[in-house]
Enzyme design. Structure first.
Site, mmCIF file in Angstrom:
data_model
loop_
_atom_site.group_PDB
_atom_site.id
_atom_site.type_symbol
_atom_site.label_atom_id
_atom_site.label_comp_id
_atom_site.label_asym_id
_atom_site.label_seq_id
_atom_site.Cartn_x
_atom_site.Cartn_y
_atom_site.Cartn_z
ATOM 1 N N PRO A 94 0.812 -1.226 0.000
ATOM 2 C CG PRO A 94 -0.294 -1.235 2.061
ATOM 3 C CD PRO A 94 0.645 -2.016 1.218
ATOM 4 C CD GLU A 122 1.013 -4.466 10.947
ATOM 5 O OE1 GLU A 122 0.948 -3.234 10.826
ATOM 6 O OE2 GLU A 122 0.025 -5.216 10.866
ATOM 7 N NE ARG A 160 -7.577 -6.506 -20.833
ATOM 8 C CZ ARG A 160 -7.752 -5.368 -21.492
ATOM 9 N NH1 ARG A 160 -6.932 -4.353 -21.277
ATOM 10 N NH2 ARG A 160 -8.724 -5.219 -22.356
ATOM 11 C CG ASP A 175 -8.712 -1.667 -23.076
ATOM 12 O OD1 ASP A 175 -9.660 -2.291 -23.565
ATOM 13 O OD2 ASP A 175 -7.607 -2.161 -22.797
HETATM 14 N N1 ADE Z 1 -0.978 -4.890 -0.049
HETATM 15 C C1 ADE Z 1 -1.886 -4.426 0.814
HETATM 16 N N2 ADE Z 1 -2.618 -3.449 0.279
HETATM 17 C C2 ADE Z 1 -2.144 -3.260 -0.992
HETATM 18 C C3 ADE Z 1 -2.486 -2.370 -2.046
HETATM 19 N N3 ADE Z 1 -3.447 -1.473 -1.934
HETATM 20 N N4 ADE Z 1 -1.791 -2.470 -3.185
HETATM 21 C C4 ADE Z 1 -0.788 -3.368 -3.321
HETATM 22 N N5 ADE Z 1 -0.426 -4.232 -2.360
HETATM 23 C C5 ADE Z 1 -1.102 -4.172 -1.197
#
Ligand code: ADE
Length: 239
Positions: A94, A122, A160, A175
């Site tokens: 994230p 974590e 793709r 697309d």
């Molecule tokens: N791992 C946890 N959340 C994620 C996200 N939003 N994007 C990529 N990997 C992740």
């Protein structure tokens, strides 16, 4: 293209690459996908892949050694400076830069060997980022329970776009996002379904009028669902 996925949950990927365009691309040998269990590279007593964070705090952190060993096995080096040309190692987390169609297109154009590292817990020991990873990617501003789902998203979007993957009947040029707009609405038979009629212009055979209608509808959809796509970097309207 060759894709290697590093994960502590290899079973997660069971059949996910076995359908539609992705399956066809694999059968046509446009791409091969290999899933590796990070635990197979954990040579410590309990084959541990995670440990407590230095400095304290909640949760566990993925240990560097098994991930380094897995990358060494796949690429023959644990220094990103020495990777073969057209090789990209991506960490899904994230904290990454947000994945967009343009990123998928760049990876499809510029990469022959893509290694996807799925983060868990974590986080991942930062030395993985420092030495192994070329780019850290997030698929959106939400937290998943692991990078596995994100790796599937990235692999699918990239595969793709590989030349020949879509076959002749479809094209990525139409697309959503390829021209900065969402895709226009589509209809098929019946022309009248429960009193809901297909727009006349689509039945008219007038190709110029159809193209114009599709562009207008794409703009309308984008304005209604994704205004941000119409705004330039300084918030000005481009279309
Ligand atoms: N791992 C946890 N959340 C994620 C996200 N939003 N994007 C990529 N990997 C992740």
């Amino acid at each position: 293209m060759r894709i290697d996925v590093l994960t502590i949950f290899p079973e997660f990927f069971g059949q996910v690459f076995d359908f539609g365009i992705i399956r066809r691309a694999r059968l046509a040998e446009i791409v091969s996908v290999n899933v590796h269990d990070i635990r197979d590279f954990a040579f410590n007593k309990h084959r541990m892949t995670d440990d407590r964070p230095f400095g304290g705090g909640d949760g566990m952190v993925m240990k560097p050694e098994p991930i380094f060993a897995a990358v060494e096995h796949i690429l023959g080096t644990t220094n990103r400076e020495d990777y073969p040309p057209r090789t990209r190692v991506v960490l899904l987390s994230p904290q990454g830069t947000v994945f967009k169609q343009a990123v998928a297109q760049r990876l499809a154009d510029e990469t022959e060997h893509l290694v996807l590292i799925c983060g868990r817990y974590e986080g991942v020991d930062e030395r993985v980022n420092e030495r192994l990873v070329n780019e850290e990617i997030s698929i959106g501003d939400y937290v998943l329970s692991g990078g596995e789902t994100a790796a599937v998203v990235v692999a699918d979007a990239v595969i793709r776009l590989l030349p020949e993957a879509l076959g002749s009947e479809t094209s990525a040029a139409n697309d959503s996002f390829s021209d900065g707009l969402l895709d226009c609405p589509h209809y098929t038979r019946p022309a009248d379904f429960m009193g809901m009629k297909v727009p006349d212009v689509l039945l008219s055979g007038d190709h110029a009028a159809i193209e114009k209608w599709r562009h207008e509808k794409a703009l309308e959809k984008t304005r209604s669902n994704r205004k941000d796509l119409l705004e330039g970097e300084n918030g000005e309207c481009e279309s």
